[in-house]
Design an enzyme around this catalytic site. Structure first.
Site, PDB file in Angstrom:
ATOM      1  N   HIS A 110       0.821  -1.211   0.000  1.00  0.00           N
ATOM      2  CA  HIS A 110       0.000   0.000   0.000  1.00  0.00           C
ATOM      3  C   HIS A 110       0.853   1.259   0.000  1.00  0.00           C
ATOM      4  O   HIS A 110       0.640   2.172   0.808  1.00  0.00           O
ATOM      5  CB  HIS A 110      -0.945   0.008   1.206  1.00  0.00           C
ATOM      6  CG  HIS A 110      -1.990  -1.045   1.151  1.00  0.00           C
ATOM      7  ND1 HIS A 110      -3.040  -1.012   0.261  1.00  0.00           N
ATOM      8  CD2 HIS A 110      -2.136  -2.192   1.860  1.00  0.00           C
ATOM      9  CE1 HIS A 110      -3.794  -2.073   0.433  1.00  0.00           C
ATOM     10  NE2 HIS A 110      -3.269  -2.812   1.395  1.00  0.00           N
TER      11      HIS A 110
ATOM     12  N   GLN B 272      -0.344 -12.557   7.019  1.00  0.00           N
ATOM     13  CA  GLN B 272      -1.399 -11.624   7.409  1.00  0.00           C
ATOM     14  C   GLN B 272      -2.749 -12.248   7.069  1.00  0.00           C
ATOM     15  O   GLN B 272      -3.046 -12.515   5.906  1.00  0.00           O
ATOM     16  CB  GLN B 272      -1.220 -10.294   6.678  1.00  0.00           C
ATOM     17  CG  GLN B 272      -0.012  -9.517   7.152  1.00  0.00           C
ATOM     18  CD  GLN B 272       0.064  -8.163   6.491  1.00  0.00           C
ATOM     19  OE1 GLN B 272       0.866  -7.963   5.602  1.00  0.00           O
ATOM     20  NE2 GLN B 272      -0.792  -7.253   6.924  1.00  0.00           N
TER      21      GLN B 272
ATOM     22  N   GLU C 146      -6.469 -11.584   6.760  1.00  0.00           N
ATOM     23  CA  GLU C 146      -7.246 -10.347   6.593  1.00  0.00           C
ATOM     24  C   GLU C 146      -8.660 -10.579   6.070  1.00  0.00           C
ATOM     25  O   GLU C 146      -9.303  -9.636   5.624  1.00  0.00           O
ATOM     26  CB  GLU C 146      -6.502  -9.417   5.625  1.00  0.00           C
ATOM     27  CG  GLU C 146      -5.066  -9.115   6.042  1.00  0.00           C
ATOM     28  CD  GLU C 146      -4.347  -8.243   5.048  1.00  0.00           C
ATOM     29  OE1 GLU C 146      -4.726  -7.056   4.923  1.00  0.00           O
ATOM     30  OE2 GLU C 146      -3.420  -8.747   4.389  1.00  0.00           O
TER      31      GLU C 146
END
Length: 155
Positions: A35, A138, A140
């Site tokens: 990101h 991760q 998510e």
């Protein structure tokens, strides 16, 4: 003895910021490729600065791309964060891409991590430091949460 570890996140492609963070005492700094606008060349420079300043350079990948994993590890990243892990197969592929055979499928590079091919540095990296790569999954999504037990059954 405490397992507490203090680090930070970097999403700007600025080497001075990376050096300031490392000199401030952060034990690890995550370079965010998912990101941010940081490209692979900028990530390589940030990895070098963070490492030489005494912190562990970690990279949050933009996905599960094996080529990106190889490139950041060859540049000297000490660990990766794999985003959006939802299945056992995904984490197995990420883990395999991080390690040399027979443990994984990573190919040989002659970049910074391997001492640019200098024989003793390359041997040291392959026999010890490459096996110390830290891998973080991760979770998510609901799918990832439902598969958590399987995902974290991997060593």
């Amino acid at each position: 003895m405490s397992n507490l570890s203090i680090g930070t996140w970097q999403s700007l492609p600025n080497e001075s910021i990376a050096e300031i963070f490392a000199k401030a005492g952060y034990e690890w700094i995550v370079i965010d490729l998912e990101h941010s606008s940081i490209n692979i060349n900028q990530a390589e420079q940030l990895i070098r600065v963070i490492d030489l300043a005494g912190s562990k350079p970690f990279v949050r990948l933009s996905g599960h791309n094996v080529s990106q994993i190889k490139r950041v590890l060859d540049a000297g990243a000490k660990g990766i964060l794999a985003p959006m892990i939802e299945t056992l197969n995904q984490i197995e592929q990420v883990i395999s891409a991080c390690y040399y055979p027979p443990r994984g499928s990573r190919g040989m590079g002659l970049a910074r991590a391997q001492g640019y091919g200098e024989s003793s540095a390359k041997k040291d990296y392959i026999s010890s430091r490459a096996n110390e790569i830290e891998i973080y999954a991760q979770i998510e999504s609901m799918k990832g949460l439902k598969n958590c037990k399987d995902i974290f059954s991997q060593n």
